[in-house]
Design an enzyme around this catalytic site. Structure first.
Site, PDB file in Angstrom:
ATOM      1  N   ASN A 155     -64.647  15.270 -13.411  1.00 59.42           N
ATOM      2  CA  ASN A 155     -64.333  15.308 -14.799  1.00 59.42           C
ATOM      3  C   ASN A 155     -64.052  16.696 -15.496  1.00 59.42           C
ATOM      4  OD1 ASN A 155     -65.121  12.530 -14.914  1.00 59.42           O
ATOM      5  ND2 ASN A 155     -67.314  13.001 -15.318  1.00 59.42           N
TER       6      ASN A 155
ATOM      7  N   TRP B 194     -74.200   3.345  -5.881  1.00 63.15           N
ATOM      8  CA  TRP B 194     -74.191   3.151  -4.620  1.00 63.15           C
ATOM      9  C   TRP B 194     -73.294   4.194  -3.746  1.00 63.15           C
ATOM     10  CZ3 TRP B 194     -73.684   0.055  -8.896  1.00 63.15           C
ATOM     11  CH2 TRP B 194     -74.436  -1.058  -8.868  1.00 63.15           C
TER      12      TRP B 194
ATOM     13  N   TYR C 173     -78.985  18.149 -12.348  1.00 63.69           N
ATOM     14  CA  TYR C 173     -79.966  17.696 -11.552  1.00 63.69           C
ATOM     15  C   TYR C 173     -80.124  16.110 -11.814  1.00 63.69           C
ATOM     16  CZ  TYR C 173     -84.769  16.848  -9.563  1.00 63.69           C
ATOM     17  OH  TYR C 173     -85.723  16.594  -9.173  1.00 63.69           O
ATOM     18  N   ARG C 174     -80.052  15.467 -10.441  1.00 63.02           N
ATOM     19  CA  ARG C 174     -80.286  13.938 -10.600  1.00 63.02           C
ATOM     20  C   ARG C 174     -81.410  13.777  -9.545  1.00 63.02           C
ATOM     21  NH1 ARG C 174     -77.661  15.026 -14.208  1.00 63.02           N
ATOM     22  NH2 ARG C 174     -75.914  14.286 -15.024  1.00 63.02           N
TER      23      ARG C 174
ATOM     24  N   LYS D 193     -76.959  24.492 -22.450  1.00 60.20           N
ATOM     25  CA  LYS D 193     -76.640  23.230 -23.176  1.00 60.20           C
ATOM     26  C   LYS D 193     -77.686  22.641 -23.519  1.00 60.20           C
ATOM     27  CE  LYS D 193     -73.667  22.326 -19.510  1.00 60.20           C
ATOM     28  NZ  LYS D 193     -73.124  21.624 -18.702  1.00 60.20           N
ATOM     29  N   ARG D 194     -77.627  22.062 -24.945  1.00 59.02           N
ATOM     30  CA  ARG D 194     -78.938  21.487 -25.440  1.00 59.02           C
ATOM     31  C   ARG D 194     -78.533  20.185 -26.100  1.00 59.02           C
ATOM     32  NH1 ARG D 194     -82.857  24.998 -28.298  1.00 59.02           N
ATOM     33  NH2 ARG D 194     -81.323  25.567 -29.722  1.00 59.02           N
TER      34      ARG D 194
ATOM     35  N   ASP E 150     -77.996  20.008 -30.211  1.00 52.29           N
ATOM     36  CA  ASP E 150     -78.695  21.133 -30.669  1.00 52.29           C
ATOM     37  C   ASP E 150     -77.851  22.375 -30.211  1.00 52.29           C
ATOM     38  OD1 ASP E 150     -81.043  19.727 -31.775  1.00 52.29           O
ATOM     39  OD2 ASP E 150     -81.874  19.941 -29.898  1.00 52.29           O
TER      40      ASP E 150
ATOM     41  N   ALA F  46     -70.381  14.330 -21.348  1.00 51.81           N
ATOM     42  CA  ALA F  46     -70.428  15.328 -22.359  1.00 51.81           C
ATOM     43  C   ALA F  46     -70.609  16.852 -21.959  1.00 51.81           C
ATOM     44  CB  ALA F  46     -71.532  15.019 -23.404  1.00 51.81           C
TER      45      ALA F  46
ATOM     46  N   ASP G  63     -69.893  17.863 -18.962  1.00 50.65           N
ATOM     47  CA  ASP G  63     -68.521  18.153 -18.128  1.00 50.65           C
ATOM     48  C   ASP G  63     -67.655  18.791 -18.865  1.00 50.65           C
ATOM     49  OD1 ASP G  63     -70.664  16.801 -16.164  1.00 50.65           O
ATOM     50  OD2 ASP G  63     -69.392  15.146 -16.177  1.00 50.65           O
TER      51      ASP G  63
END
Length: 305
Positions: free
Chosen positions: A35, A105, A171-172, A228-229, A232, A259, A261
């Site tokens: 992206n 997946w 983070y995932r 990035k917030r 905000d 957003a 990215d």
């Protein structure tokens, strides 16, 4: 600033399914670094070289991905095609407020062998020659331990040659065996980063930082840190200076996918063109505000400018 920057973005693109209100599924493609690559190429235009670095299969979906990337002007010479393999797949479900839920997946996705095949050798050798290398926390997760080790060596060499390393924390938790493994991988890479594009919620989830001051204090060696917030203000520390840039208000959020990215792409593009951190953050907010008003990760080409 280099008027014709050469940029390589490293990561994963997947088959994207958007779950719509009527129960139907709309198929497209997406992934955080992909992206960003698309939006970055749109922002910079033909004067730049934006190459995507990944591994795909030899299937029709992988063919379609490459065709789409080429139509966006992305360079494909660093894309490996692995026989018998497939790309990953994910489904986006959104609630009434536009917040996302992802179903994945991806365990057998080709990108997991991106830097472990013989075909990776010339790609790894070429990467230190770029002006900018861009990666994310998702990149770190999907490459695996061997891939991360090889990438880390590339980052060190690239910076020695004068390249800038840009990192988006993305983070995932589900992509990692545990939080400690993720923390170790992040810390190793963050020692070699010039521009950190950090989502505050992800920093809190991964490292437990309570507020923005703790985040900034955690990275004294990184020259430019962007926090990035969401809706905000964006907070920036660059060369010891601090900046606060308000977000762009949006009346109705449809889908927050990409957003961050898109913000990162517009921010980086502005900085590469010589814009100030404040100008770059405003450009990021403007693009992200348009992206979250439509479904899916990528705006139609004629709506992204």
């Amino acid at each position: 600033m280099n008027p014709h920057p050469r940029i390589a973005l490293i990561g994963e693109c997947m088959i994207e399914l958007q779950h719509r209100a009527d129960g139907s599924l709309h198929q497209s493609f997406g992934g955080d670094t992909l992206n960003t690559a698309v939006y970055l190429r749109r922002e910079l235009g033909a004067d730049s070289t934006v190459d995507y670095v990944t591994a795909l299969g030899d299937d029709s979906f992988s063919d379609a991905m490459c065709a789409q990337w080429a139509s966006e002007g992305l360079g494909l010479q660093r894309v490996q095609r692995l026989p018998g393999r497939l790309p990953g797949l994910y489904c986006i479900q959104t609630d009434a407020n536009g917040e996302r839920k992802f179903l994945y997946w991806r365990n057998e996705a080709a990108v997991r062998d991106c830097f472990t095949t013989p075909g990776a050798e010339p790609i790894l050798a070429a990467l230190p020659g770029y002006d900018v290398l861009y990666l994310s926390g998702i990149t770190l997760a999907v490459l695996g331990a061997v891939g991360r080790t090889r990438l880390l060596a590339v980052l060190v060499e690239a910076r020695q040659r004068g390249a800038r390393v840009v990192f988006d924390n993305n983070y995932r938790p589900r992509l990692w065996a545990g939080v400690e493994a993720a923390r170790e991988a992040y810390r190793q890479v963050l020692e070699h980063v010039d521009l950190a594009l950090l989502t505050e919620d992800d920093e809190r989830a991964l490292f437990g930082y309570a507020d923005s001051e703790q985040v900034f204090a955690a990275y004294p060696g990184i020259d430019e840190v962007v926090l990035k917030r969401g809706a905000d203000d964006c907070l920036i520390r660059q060369s010891g200076q601090r900046f606060v840039v308000p977000a762009v208000a949006v009346e109705k959020v449809v889908d927050t996918t990409a957003a961050g990215d898109s913000f990162s792409a517009a921010y980086l593009a502005s900085r590469l063109r010589g814009g100030s951190p404040q100008e770059a953050a405003l450009a990021g907010h403007r693009l992200a505000s348009r992206v979250i008003q439509v479904a899916g990760a990528l705006l139609p080409l004629n709506e992204s400018s």
